[in-house]
Each structure stands twice: as structure tokens, then as C-alpha cells.
Enzyme design. Structure first.
Site, PDB file in Angstrom:
ATOM      1  N   TYR A 186       8.083  31.356  14.127  1.00 50.10           N
ATOM      2  CA  TYR A 186       8.927  30.249  13.670  1.00 50.10           C
ATOM      3  C   TYR A 186       9.539  30.575  12.302  1.00 50.10           C
ATOM      4  O   TYR A 186      10.738  30.402  12.078  1.00 50.10           O
ATOM      5  CB  TYR A 186       8.099  28.960  13.592  1.00 50.10           C
ATOM      6  CG  TYR A 186       8.884  27.751  13.170  1.00 50.10           C
ATOM      7  CD1 TYR A 186       9.741  27.107  14.067  1.00 50.10           C
ATOM      8  CD2 TYR A 186       8.798  27.246  11.871  1.00 50.10           C
ATOM      9  CE1 TYR A 186      10.475  25.992  13.686  1.00 50.10           C
ATOM     10  CE2 TYR A 186       9.531  26.134  11.489  1.00 50.10           C
ATOM     11  CZ  TYR A 186      10.369  25.515  12.396  1.00 50.10           C
ATOM     12  OH  TYR A 186      11.102  24.419  12.007  1.00 50.10           O
ATOM     13  N   LYS A 241      13.523  31.113  11.288  1.00 48.43           N
ATOM     14  CA  LYS A 241      14.206  30.315  10.270  1.00 48.43           C
ATOM     15  C   LYS A 241      14.724  31.172   9.110  1.00 48.43           C
ATOM     16  O   LYS A 241      15.695  30.787   8.441  1.00 48.43           O
ATOM     17  CB  LYS A 241      13.296  29.192   9.761  1.00 48.43           C
ATOM     18  CG  LYS A 241      13.003  28.120  10.836  1.00 48.43           C
ATOM     19  CD  LYS A 241      14.269  27.447  11.363  1.00 48.43           C
ATOM     20  CE  LYS A 241      13.962  26.211  12.197  1.00 48.43           C
ATOM     21  NZ  LYS A 241      15.178  25.534  12.677  1.00 48.43           N
TER      22      LYS A 241
END
Length: 276
Positions: A193, A197
Site C-alpha cells: 500500500y 501511494k
């Protein structure tokens, strides 16, 4: 063709996206599109907001599906002749206790969060009208993941000259490295994740630079932001912010006044520019 201004929020049938649509319906002087992969869930979300006296519109959008992105692009071009506000909110995260192999988590997470967002930008940024606003919802996880990268990777991700192709290459390499179980050796952190990002934040920096080079006179402002730790299906019930509070920074960026010359190409949280 309609002269009404138009805003689109991706992945907005629930959570932060839904709260962003709600706020834009109250403050944006034009049509606001709630989008979702599943038309049923999308229409349900629209009905909820209609009960509050708001008037969002619905369009199907699955950011993992190029045809779906292009259908939205063609619709916006035909009906509005472009786009005024784009909030790239759609994203996924595996739960902490998910047992899927890390390589699978890496591939699936980057497919949506980075590559899906990039594809939306590729198709929709050319539609942005002068004084348009683009908000890419990233996360403070991008900053902490950047801190967990090797010095060499940090330099690349902080570079003011990195290209979109080079970024795509790095994001692809991360996925490949996880499949070979060499990602840690290659200087990557163990957060799919977070890396996805990093991709969104760096992509935003690149896109802002491109807008400066190619469309300087159009005054389009593009930024990445962290909504904060928000009580959603993704972050869970212990998070500190409500979805409406999480929507504050993305909405602030989406509604920057037309005479604002910044922020642009920045990463913000709590309406404040953060050092990348």
C-alpha cells in the site's frame, strides 16, 4: 453541450469518496458525479445523498478497466466538453491480517492504486478545462514508505526530473521484485500500500510539472493529499477521523479559488503542504 461546470470523484460510493461527493454537492457550482464499479451500489449511494436533499449524478467507473475509463472520458467530452474537477480517490488496501502472499498483495494493490489512477489521469487530464483542479488522494503511508526505501530509491522518488515512464518502470520493478522475494534486498519497504501511494504522490509531482510545461496558461492546479486516518471499511473503526473530516483536505484542493496560483505539484495533509 452543457456549459455547467462538472466534477468527478472516483471510487465514491462509500467512505472518503462518498464524503467528498457530499461536500462538493454542497459547495461546487455545477454537476457532481459519484462513480463506482458496481452500478447498483453507486445508485444506492446517490439515493442516500438525494435523501439529504443533494443532487449528485452517477456514472459507472472501474479504474481497473480501460474501457470503463474511456467510456467516462467520451461521456464527459460529449456532454460537457471537458472536466473542471477530478478527484482520484479510488483505491484498495489489504487488511493487516490478510493471508494472501505479499507478491499477490503487491500486484493487486499497485494495479488499482497506481496503474488504475495513472490510466484515469492519462485519459482525463487532457479534458481538464482552464482553472481546473486535480486531486490525487495519496496517503501519509507514502511518506513513511519512502523513509523505508533505500537511499538510492529515495533519490529517484524525490527527483525533480523523474519521468512518468521511469516511475512506471520502478513500480513494475517493485511488483517483479516481490514475486522473486528480493524486494527487501533491492531496497523496498514491505508495504504494498505504501509503495502504491509513493507512486501516486510522485505521479502527481510529475503531472504538475508536465502541466507547467505544456499548459502553463491554463492555470490548472494538481496536487496529492493525505485525507488522514479515517473511519472507513479500509481503515477500520478505530481511526481518528470521520469520513467528512477525511474529505476536508481533498475538497479544499478541489475548490481552490480560480485566482490561486498554488499549491501545485505538492503533497498536503490537514490542508498543509508537507515536505516530500
Amino acid at each position: 453541450m452543457s456549459n455547467v461546470p462538472v466534477a468527478v470523484v472516483t471510487g465514491s460510493n462509500k467512505g472518503i469518496g462518498f464524503a467528498i461527493v457530499r461536500a462538493l454537492c454542497k459547495q461546487f457550482p455545477g454537476d457532481v458525479y459519484l462513480t463506482a464499479r458496481d452500478p447498483g451500489r453507486g445508485q444506492e449511494a446517490v439515493a442516500k445523498l438525494q435523501e439529504e436533499g443533494l443532487r449528485p449524478l452517477f456514472h459507472q467507473l472501474d479504474i481497473d478497466d480501460l474501457q470503463s475509463i474511456r467510456a467516462l472520458r467520451d461521456f464527459l467530452k460529449e456532454k460537457y466538453g471537458g472536466l473542471n474537477v477530478l478527484v482520484n480517490n479510488a483505491g484498495i488496501a489489504f487488511k493487516v491480517h490478510d493471508t494472501a502472499p505479499f507478491a499477490v498483495q503487491a500486484e493487486v494493490t499497485l494495479k488499482t492504486n497506481f496503474f488504475g489512477t495513472k490510466n484515469v489521469c492519462t485519459e482525463l487530464l487532457p479534458l481538464m478545462k482552464p482553472y481546473g483542479k486535480v486531486v490525487n488522494v495519496s496517503s501519509m503511508a507514502s511518506s513513511s514508505a519512502l523513509g523505508g526505501c533505500s537511499r538510492e530509491l529515495q533519490q529517484k522518488f524525490r527527483s525533480d526530473t523523474i519521468t512518468e515512464d521511469e516511475l512506471v518502470e520502478l513500480m513494475t520493478k517493485f511488483v517483479e521484485d516481490t514475486k522473486k522475494s528480493v524486494h527487501e534486498k533491492e531496497g523496498w519497504p514491505t508495504t504494498a500500500y505504501g509503495v502504491s501511494k509513493i507512486g501516486v504522490t510522485v505521479l502527481s509531482r510529475i503531472q504538475a510539472r508536465m502541466l507547467n510545461e505544456k499548459r502553463k496558461g491554463d492555470h490548472i492546479l494538481l496536487n496529492a493529499c493525505c485525507p488522514g486516518w479515517v473511519r472507513t471499511d479500509m481503515a477500520g473503526p478505530k481511526a481518528t477521523k470521520s469520513p467528512d473530516e477525511g474529505a476536508e483536505t481533498p475538497v479544499y484542493l478541489a475548490l481552490l479559488p480560480s485566482d490561486a496560483d498554488g499549491p501545485h505539484g505538492q503533497f498536503l495533509s490537514n490542508k498543509t503542504v508537507r515536505t516530500w
